[in-house]
Design an enzyme around this catalytic site. Structure first.
Site, PDB file in Angstrom:
ATOM      1  N   ASP A 257     -25.511  65.082  18.708  1.00  0.00           N
ATOM      2  CA  ASP A 257     -25.595  63.707  18.213  1.00  0.00           C
ATOM      3  C   ASP A 257     -25.371  63.640  16.713  1.00  0.00           C
ATOM      4  O   ASP A 257     -25.307  64.672  16.031  1.00  0.00           O
ATOM      5  CB  ASP A 257     -26.959  63.097  18.592  1.00  0.00           C
ATOM      6  CG  ASP A 257     -28.121  64.035  18.305  1.00  0.00           C
ATOM      7  OD1 ASP A 257     -27.954  64.979  17.527  1.00  0.00           O
ATOM      8  OD2 ASP A 257     -29.206  63.818  18.874  1.00  0.00           O
TER       9      ASP A 257
ATOM     10  N   ASN B  14     -41.023  61.211  22.361  1.00  0.00           N
ATOM     11  CA  ASN B  14     -41.032  60.223  23.453  1.00  0.00           C
ATOM     12  C   ASN B  14     -40.206  60.713  24.650  1.00  0.00           C
ATOM     13  O   ASN B  14     -39.863  59.935  25.531  1.00  0.00           O
ATOM     14  CB  ASN B  14     -40.486  58.874  22.956  1.00  0.00           C
ATOM     15  CG  ASN B  14     -39.054  58.973  22.463  1.00  0.00           C
ATOM     16  OD1 ASN B  14     -38.450  60.054  22.466  1.00  0.00           O
ATOM     17  ND2 ASN B  14     -38.484  57.854  22.033  1.00  0.00           N
TER      18      ASN B  14
ATOM     19  N   HIS C  93     -37.142  62.053  24.477  1.00  0.00           N
ATOM     20  CA  HIS C  93     -35.684  61.950  24.355  1.00  0.00           C
ATOM     21  C   HIS C  93     -35.050  63.335  24.228  1.00  0.00           C
ATOM     22  O   HIS C  93     -35.669  64.278  23.731  1.00  0.00           O
ATOM     23  CB  HIS C  93     -35.251  61.015  23.214  1.00  0.00           C
ATOM     24  CG  HIS C  93     -35.390  61.524  21.818  1.00  0.00           C
ATOM     25  ND1 HIS C  93     -36.007  60.793  20.818  1.00  0.00           N
ATOM     26  CD2 HIS C  93     -34.963  62.652  21.213  1.00  0.00           C
ATOM     27  CE1 HIS C  93     -35.955  61.449  19.683  1.00  0.00           C
ATOM     28  NE2 HIS C  93     -35.332  62.590  19.889  1.00  0.00           N
TER      29      HIS C  93
ATOM     30  N   GLU D 272     -32.642  57.850  24.375  1.00  0.00           N
ATOM     31  CA  GLU D 272     -33.993  57.309  24.309  1.00  0.00           C
ATOM     32  C   GLU D 272     -34.457  56.889  25.707  1.00  0.00           C
ATOM     33  O   GLU D 272     -33.632  56.735  26.618  1.00  0.00           O
ATOM     34  CB  GLU D 272     -33.993  56.076  23.392  1.00  0.00           C
ATOM     35  CG  GLU D 272     -33.594  56.369  21.952  1.00  0.00           C
ATOM     36  CD  GLU D 272     -34.723  57.025  21.142  1.00  0.00           C
ATOM     37  OE1 GLU D 272     -35.600  57.701  21.715  1.00  0.00           O
ATOM     38  OE2 GLU D 272     -34.703  56.855  19.909  1.00  0.00           O
TER      39      GLU D 272
HETATM   40  C1  GLP Z   1     -33.929  64.437  16.849  1.00  0.00           C
HETATM   41  C2  GLP Z   1     -32.697  64.965  17.562  1.00  0.00           C
HETATM   42  C3  GLP Z   1     -33.035  65.656  18.850  1.00  0.00           C
HETATM   43  C4  GLP Z   1     -34.185  66.628  18.645  1.00  0.00           C
HETATM   44  C5  GLP Z   1     -35.390  65.871  18.194  1.00  0.00           C
HETATM   45  C6  GLP Z   1     -36.630  66.738  18.010  1.00  0.00           C
HETATM   46  O1  GLP Z   1     -34.285  63.166  17.257  1.00  0.00           O
HETATM   47  N1  GLP Z   1     -31.743  63.936  17.816  1.00  0.00           N
HETATM   48  O2  GLP Z   1     -31.897  66.331  19.333  1.00  0.00           O
HETATM   49  O3  GLP Z   1     -34.458  67.314  19.825  1.00  0.00           O
HETATM   50  O4  GLP Z   1     -35.070  65.267  16.947  1.00  0.00           O
HETATM   51  O5  GLP Z   1     -36.621  67.313  16.758  1.00  0.00           O
HETATM   52  P1  GLP Z   1     -37.669  68.300  16.163  1.00  0.00           P
HETATM   53  O6  GLP Z   1     -37.225  69.652  16.582  1.00  0.00           O
HETATM   54  O7  GLP Z   1     -37.551  68.122  14.689  1.00  0.00           O
HETATM   55  O8  GLP Z   1     -39.000  67.936  16.690  1.00  0.00           O
END
Ligand code: GLP
Length: 219
Positions: free
Chosen positions: A59, A120, A122, A127
């Site tokens: 993304d 959440n 995702h 989402e």
């Molecule tokens: C972002 C990314 C996700 C990732 C998530 C969790 O929202 N788009 O791909 O999995 O964060 O990130 P973290 O590893 O910082 O908790």
């Protein structure tokens, strides 16, 4: 689910899986966020040959990709600029989204997809409410995600409100999926996603339907 001793072990275990794929000249899907930082450090340390690897990021925010907080900048800083990967082999979702998906799917498709999970439920920026057959597209970020990700920005107002993300359908076409989870704050959502109902309210729950998924967790 495999529970690992600590973050170092989480990073090196997933690095072993990535390294095995790199030797086979494959197509990898890569995540951002704080969880994979140790993985990228470990991969850099191993001085692997990335010259034949194609990467596809999950993304990107809808923002100037040269901005220091974009996922393009994150990947350059944490992985790409520290390896011999060719910049032309590093792909991010772009519009038209169909051409992006064509590049991913062409030939052998995605060999390995590394994922993190949002608080959440995702995955990528799919989402809650994203459909299980969704493809790469532009999405609105939830309030929860804006708040969670504000730690990477100067304030929550600075977090872009929209992003472009691979879809759940896109991700599920990967031959192998590895979900990395770090921190007790993710335990509840991980449990709901892995053992609860498979529902579009919890995007990561779709992973229960994949036949080659591995989950690695550490506190
Ligand atoms: C972002 C990314 C996700 C990732 C998530 C969790 O929202 N788009 O791909 O999995 O964060 O990130 P973290 O590893 O910082 O908790």
């Amino acid at each position: 689910m495999k529970i690992l001793k600590n973050y170092k072990e989480l990073s090196s275990t997933v690095a072993d899986i990535v390294e095995a794929q790199i030797k086979e000249q494959s197509k990898l899907v890569l995540p951002t966020g704080s969880t994979p930082l140790g993985l990228y450090d470990e991969l850099v340390k191993r001085k692997l040959d990335w010259s034949l690897v194609l990467t596809f990021n999950l993304d990107e925010y809808l923002m100037n990709i040269d901005h220091p907080y974009s996922y393009h900048s994150y990947m350059k800083k944490n992985l790409f600029d520290r390896t011999n990967i060719y910049p032309n082999n590093c792909h991010f979702p772009f519009r038209p989204t169909l051409s992006f998906e064509d590049k991913m799917i062409k030939g052998r498709g995605i060999d390995l997809c590394i994922l993190g999970i949002g608080s959440n439920g995702h995955i990528a920026f799919n989402e809650p409410g994203s459909t299980f057959d969704s493809r790469t597209r532009v999405v609105d970020l939830s309030l929860q995600t804006l708040q969670d990700n504000s730690r990477f920005f100067d304030s929550v107002e600075d977090v872009p409100k929209q992003a472009i993300t691979m879809g759940l359908g896109t991700i599920m076409e990967s031959k192998k999926i590895v979900l990395m989870v770090n921190g007790t704050n993710k335990l509840t959502i991980l449990n709901v996603a892995m053992n609860g109902e498979v529902t579009e309210k919890v995007p990561a729950s779709i992973l229960q339907k994949h036949n080659n998924v591995e989950v690695y967790y550490c506190d």
